[in-house]
Scaffold this motif. Structure first.
Motif, mmCIF file in Angstrom:
data_model
loop_
_atom_site.group_PDB
_atom_site.id
_atom_site.type_symbol
_atom_site.label_atom_id
_atom_site.label_comp_id
_atom_site.label_asym_id
_atom_site.label_seq_id
_atom_site.Cartn_x
_atom_site.Cartn_y
_atom_site.Cartn_z
ATOM 1 N N ILE A 116 -1.698 13.103 0.167
ATOM 2 C CA ILE A 116 -2.389 12.426 -0.922
ATOM 3 C C ILE A 116 -2.613 13.380 -2.085
ATOM 4 C CG2 ILE A 116 -4.511 11.237 -1.590
ATOM 5 C CD1 ILE A 116 -4.777 10.398 1.371
ATOM 6 N N LYS A 119 0.803 -1.219 0.000
ATOM 7 C CA LYS A 119 0.000 0.000 0.000
ATOM 8 C C LYS A 119 0.839 1.273 0.000
ATOM 9 C CE LYS A 119 -3.923 -2.093 2.424
ATOM 10 N NZ LYS A 119 -4.841 -2.004 3.607
ATOM 11 N N ASP A 123 -11.546 7.869 0.701
ATOM 12 C CA ASP A 123 -11.081 6.551 1.119
ATOM 13 C C ASP A 123 -9.665 6.312 0.570
ATOM 14 O OD1 ASP A 123 -10.706 3.970 1.894
ATOM 15 O OD2 ASP A 123 -12.384 3.122 0.737
ATOM 16 N N ASN A 124 -8.743 6.487 1.450
ATOM 17 C CA ASN A 124 -7.338 6.286 1.066
ATOM 18 C C ASN A 124 -6.560 5.825 2.298
ATOM 19 O OD1 ASN A 124 -4.378 7.177 0.634
ATOM 20 N ND2 ASN A 124 -5.274 7.506 -1.407
ATOM 21 N N ASN A 148 -5.144 8.580 4.342
ATOM 22 C CA ASN A 148 -6.019 9.627 4.865
ATOM 23 C C ASN A 148 -6.430 9.265 6.284
ATOM 24 O OD1 ASN A 148 -7.784 11.720 5.251
ATOM 25 N ND2 ASN A 148 -9.389 10.934 3.881
#
Length: 573
Positions: free
Chosen positions: A484, A379, A501-502, A505
């Motif tokens: 981001i 990720k 949605d990260n 975050n």
């Protein structure tokens, strides 16, 4: 008079007497094998005749001088014509013995040489002279005439006729060298004898020629030495005066089109800098550079690093170039700087197309020296994030994106190992060392100054606790949303932030992001390993400069309201 060998009559002592001279004369020392003055073995003809007539007295005549014992002088007057003579005194060590019988000459009179003695036991060492260490003649008749042989020294002279003879000069060449040179000891045939005890076959003229040659050579050497000293002194004197009073050699203008990468080490003085530049052909002399630096107000602010300079620049031009920070051929990674900005700086410094370094970083991430515990999370946006250690890196003509990235990763890995983050991760309630670097990146991003870092790390650890029911283990750091987006805005839509949605975050997910959001510096790392423990849960920067920390949500809401009001007035609303 008391001189030995001289009487009180008008007739002098015979000059052929070997003991002719005065008793106190010590200029002629006794030779080895010759008995000292006063020794009964140093007999005269009348004594030898007497000893032949009276053999029974020989055993006393053989006694060495040091065994004689002095007694008061006995004088015997010969019949009418011979004067009375004083007895010779002996100065050798005395040994007690019986008095000796007096000695008589051929006429039966005492000569003054002997002393009274009585027969003594035979001494097996009586025939040895303890000083000369040579055997004394066994019989008086066998005593050699020490002044009559050709090898003997000349008779001693009286005090009035003494003179010092100069010591004979030895030949400068050895006997072996003379003999080897065609029989130079003689004339070659051996017929002509040497005279006067001197070596034959060598003429005075030849020796004088040798001396003249040596004298001429010595004069030549002395002249050369004097010339060398005067010449050397004149040269150094000229050099000193030139350096002291002459104008320093300098080039004119901004230099030629040829460029050179010059590295200035840390701690270099202006003189050392000038010496480096002179060796590289940048300036004409050290003095030209140091003089220009002294005149320029920024001359003492020149930093260490790599400069791309032109050859044959004037001292003033070189100083002006090096005092401009933008001209320093280095790449500086500030604390908390993101990787994307570092990649752009490398491309710009090396003259590469935009995106070149970033592509290499993503493609070669595993080959750039990352530790085993880093870069394994799929990720991760950038596996190198947090490993381009903040510092200044010199850039030379051989520098490449790969070489610079490797150097940065190495510095970060070395620093993390020095701090021991692998062992301290568990102590801080973190899962792995990468999370330690991640917390440090958040602290560095949210803190406004280094004094806030320990309080900021306390906020992170308190919000990560499972007992946190205020934020439900969410960090809610605006810096993660900006990471981001690739922005640094303070004013953004909170609705958007909470709905995005990260994994990075923290307004949307619980816990830490997958990896760092920047490259933390040493102070942020130290603060992460040593939090404040003040129980802080919230923070806000009301004026954008000072960060205020609170422990309760109510205090935090008050500060947030104040912040929003400030922002409204700032935007003219």
């Amino acid at each position: 008079m008391t001189e030995y060998g001289r009487g009180r009559g008008p007739e002098p002592w015979h000059p052929e007497d070997p003991l002719y001279g005065d008793q106190g004369w010590t200029g002629h020392q006794t030779q080895q094998g010759q008995a000292p003055y006063g020794d009964p073995h140093q007999g005269y003809p009348q004594e030898q005749q007497y000893q032949q007539q009276y053999p029974e007295q020989q055993q006393y005549a053989q006694q060495p001088q040091y065994e004689q014992q002095q007694y008061p002088q006995q004088e015997y007057q010969q019949q009418g014509q011979y004067p009375q003579y004083p007895q010779q005194q002996a100065y050798a060590p005395q040994a007690p013995q019986a008095p000796q019988q007096p000695m008589y000459d051929s006429q039966g009179w005492d000569t003054g040489q002997g002393q009274y003695a009585v027969p003594a036991p035979a001494d097996p060492y009586a025939g040895a002279d303890p000083y000369a260490q040579q055997a004394v003649a066994g019989y008086p008749g066998e005593a050699p005439d020490l002044y009559a042989t050709p090898e003997a020294y000349p008779p001693p002279q009286p005090p009035g006729r003494r003179h010092v003879e100069p010591a004979p000069q030895e030949d400068e060449e050895s006997d072996s060298a003379l003999s080897a040179d065609g029989g130079r000891d003689g004339d070659g045939d051996g017929d002509e004898p040497s005279g006067g005890g001197r070596r034959g076959g060598r003429s005075k003229g030849g020796k004088g020629g040798k001396a003249k040659e040596r004298s001429g050579a010595a004069c030549l050497v002395a002249t050369l030495v004097i010339v060398a000293v005067l010449g050397g002194g004149g040269y150094y004197g000229y050099t000193y005066l030139k350096d002291r009073f002459a104008t320093a050699e300098d080039y004119a203008g901004e230099g030629t089109g040829e460029t050179v990468d010059v590295e200035i080490p840390k701690g270099s003085t202006l003189a050392q800098m000038g010496n480096i530049l002179k060796k590289q052909g940048i300036v004409a002399s050290v003095e030209a550079f140091t003089t220009a630096a002294g005149v320029n107000p920024k001359g003492k602010t020149i930093q260490a690093g790599v400069y791309t300079l032109r050859k044959k620049m004037s001292g003033a031009a070189a100083v002006a170039f090096m005092t401009d920070p933008a001209k320093l051929n280095v790449i500086t990674v500030p604390e908390g700087k993101r990787n994307v900005e570092v990649y752009k700086a490398i491309d710009a410094r090396l003259g590469k197309p935009a995106g070149t370094t970033e592509d290499i970083a993503k493609r070669e991430a595993k080959n750039l020296g990352l530790p085993a515990w880093a870069g394994n999370n799929p990720k991760l946006i950038d596996p190198l994030e947090g490993f381009l250690y903040p510092a200044r890196y010199d850039v030379g003509k051989d520098s490449t994106p790969e070489s610079l990235l490797k150097q940065m990763v190495k510095n970060a890995t070395d620093k993390y190992a020095e701090l021991g983050i692998e062992g301290k991760a568990r102590e801080l309630g973190l899962e792995n060392p990468l999370q330690v670097v991640t917390v440090a990146s958040l602290v560095n991003a949210e803190g406004k100054n280094h004094e806030d870092f320990r309080k900021m790390s306390e906020v992170v650890y308190n919000r990560l606790k499972k007992t946190n029911d205020v934020t439900n283990q969410k960090l809610e750091f605006d810096s993660t949303f900006n990471y981001i987006k690739g922005t640094s805005d303070l004013n953004f839509s909170m609705k958007e932030a909470r709905s995005l949605d990260n994994p990075y975050n923290t307004h949307f997910v619980r816990g830490l992001p997958p990896g760092p959001i920047g490259n933390p510096g040493a102070e942020a790392l130290t603060a992460t390993l040593n939090p404040d423990h003040g129980g802080w849960m919230f923070f806000v920067s009301v004026d954008g400069i000072t960060t205020t920390f609170t422990q309760t949500y109510e205090e935090h809401q008050t500060l947030v309201a104040e912040f929003l009001e400030r922002q409204k007035q700032k935007n003219g609303g």
